[in-house]
Design an enzyme around this catalytic site. Structure first.
Site, PDB file in Angstrom:
ATOM      1  N   PRO A 103       0.756  -1.418   0.189  1.00  0.00           N
ATOM      2  CA  PRO A 103      -0.317  -0.314  -0.017  1.00  0.00           C
ATOM      3  C   PRO A 103       0.328   1.116   0.006  1.00  0.00           C
ATOM      4  O   PRO A 103       0.580   1.882  -0.273  1.00  0.00           O
ATOM      5  CB  PRO A 103      -0.984   0.186   1.450  1.00  0.00           C
ATOM      6  N   GLU A 130       2.058  -8.080   8.555  1.00  0.00           N
ATOM      7  CA  GLU A 130       3.179  -6.816   8.844  1.00  0.00           C
ATOM      8  C   GLU A 130       3.140  -6.112   7.638  1.00  0.00           C
ATOM      9  O   GLU A 130       4.228  -5.014   7.676  1.00  0.00           O
ATOM     10  CB  GLU A 130       3.800  -6.401  10.240  1.00  0.00           C
ATOM     11  N   ARG A 168      -2.947  -8.121 -20.261  1.00  0.00           N
ATOM     12  CA  ARG A 168      -4.325  -7.868 -21.708  1.00  0.00           C
ATOM     13  C   ARG A 168      -3.318  -7.203 -22.812  1.00  0.00           C
ATOM     14  O   ARG A 168      -3.601  -7.059 -23.303  1.00  0.00           O
ATOM     15  CB  ARG A 168      -5.491  -8.065 -20.830  1.00  0.00           C
ATOM     16  N   ASP A 183     -10.505   0.321 -24.981  1.00  0.00           N
ATOM     17  CA  ASP A 183     -11.562  -0.140 -24.003  1.00  0.00           C
ATOM     18  C   ASP A 183     -11.035   0.957 -23.375  1.00  0.00           C
ATOM     19  O   ASP A 183     -10.492   1.840 -23.397  1.00  0.00           O
ATOM     20  CB  ASP A 183     -10.079  -1.185 -23.047  1.00  0.00           C
TER      21      ASP A 183
HETATM   22  N1  ADE Z   1      -1.206  -5.345  -0.061  1.00  0.00           N
HETATM   23  C1  ADE Z   1      -1.784  -4.740   1.114  1.00  0.00           C
HETATM   24  N2  ADE Z   1      -2.765  -4.211   0.493  1.00  0.00           N
HETATM   25  C2  ADE Z   1      -1.882  -3.705  -0.557  1.00  0.00           C
HETATM   26  C3  ADE Z   1      -2.446  -2.165  -1.606  1.00  0.00           C
HETATM   27  N3  ADE Z   1      -3.571  -1.785  -1.681  1.00  0.00           N
HETATM   28  N4  ADE Z   1      -1.276  -2.190  -2.934  1.00  0.00           N
HETATM   29  C4  ADE Z   1      -0.491  -3.753  -3.180  1.00  0.00           C
HETATM   30  N5  ADE Z   1      -0.704  -4.612  -2.017  1.00  0.00           N
HETATM   31  C5  ADE Z   1      -0.959  -4.642  -0.837  1.00  0.00           C
END
Ligand code: ADE
Length: 248
Positions: A103, A130, A168, A183
């Protein structure tokens, strides 16, 4: 193109990618994918791959050693394969991109998918718990990529999302190569609405222009509908398209 997904849950990856369009693309040989179990590389006699984090905050972290050895083994195999067939492959010394899905990465979009689709190999590293010890990430990761501003339980789904979106765009994966261009996002806009038979359903008619056979008129209608839809649903994209396309 060859995807190498490093994970603690290889079966999740292979089951997820083996069906439908991607499964067919793998059978045809347009793409290849392997899921490598990071646990196979631990030197711990109990097969452990995680431990508590230093400092406050409970939680388990994937340790550096198994991740490092796994990435190293995969990169070595890629280099050896490239060295065996130098005429068709990228040079063995060309750096292979190692993507950590997290994230905390740059947010994945169609443009990024297009960039990654040019690679011959892509290594995707999936964290769990974690996350992964920072020291190994510093040494092996070339790109940090997130699929959106929310947190999932692991990197497997994000890795699969990336493999799908990138695949793709690889020639031969879609039956009709054109559809990747028309697309949504192919031209920076959302795609226009589409219709199939019957011509009337629930009293709703297919837009008459689509039955006219006039390709010029149809293209004009499609662009107008794309613009209308993008303006309504994604004003941010619409604004960007206007800036890039209004030269008056
Ligand atoms: N791992 C946990 N959440 C994630 C996300 N939103 N994007 C990429 N990897 C992740």
């Amino acid at each position: 193109m060859f995807f190498h997904v490093l994970t603690l849950f290889p079966e999740m990856i292979m089951e997820g990618l083996g069906t439908s369009i991607l499964g067919r693309a793998m059978q045809k040989g347009c793409i290849q994918a392997e899921a490598i179990n990071i646990r196979d590389y631990t030197t711990n006699k109990h097969q452990k791959v995680d431990d508590y984090t230093y400092g406050p905050g409970a939680g388990m972290l994937m340790q550096a050693q198994p991740v490092y050895d796994c990435v190293h083994a995969v990169l070595t195999r890629i280099a050896e394969r490239r060295a065996r067939s130098p005429e068709t492959e990228s040079p063995a010394e060309k750096r292979v991109r190692v993507v950590y899905v997290t994230p905390q990465g740059a947010v994945f979009d169609q443009k990024m998918a297009q960039e990654f689709a040019k690679e011959e190999d892509l290594v995707l590293l999936c964290g769990h718990y974690e996350g992964i010890d920072e020291r190994v990430l510093e040494e092996v990761v070339t790109d940090y990529v997130s699929i959106g501003d929310y947190v999932l339980t692991g990197g497997e789904l994000p890795a699969m999302v990336m493999v799908d979106a990138i695949s793709r765009l690889v020639p031969g994966v879609l039956n009709n190569d054109e559809s990747a261009v028309t697309d949504s996002f192919g031209n920076g806009l959302l795609e226009h609405p589409q219709y199939s038979r019957p011509q009337v359903w629930h009293d709703k008619e297919v837009p008459p222009v689509l039955l006219s056979g006039n390709h010029k008129l149809i293209e004009k209608w499609q662009l107008e509908e794309s613009l209308k839809r993008t303006k309504e649903r994604r004003p941010d994209l619409y604004q960007k398209w206007r800036e890039e396309n209004d030269h008056s």
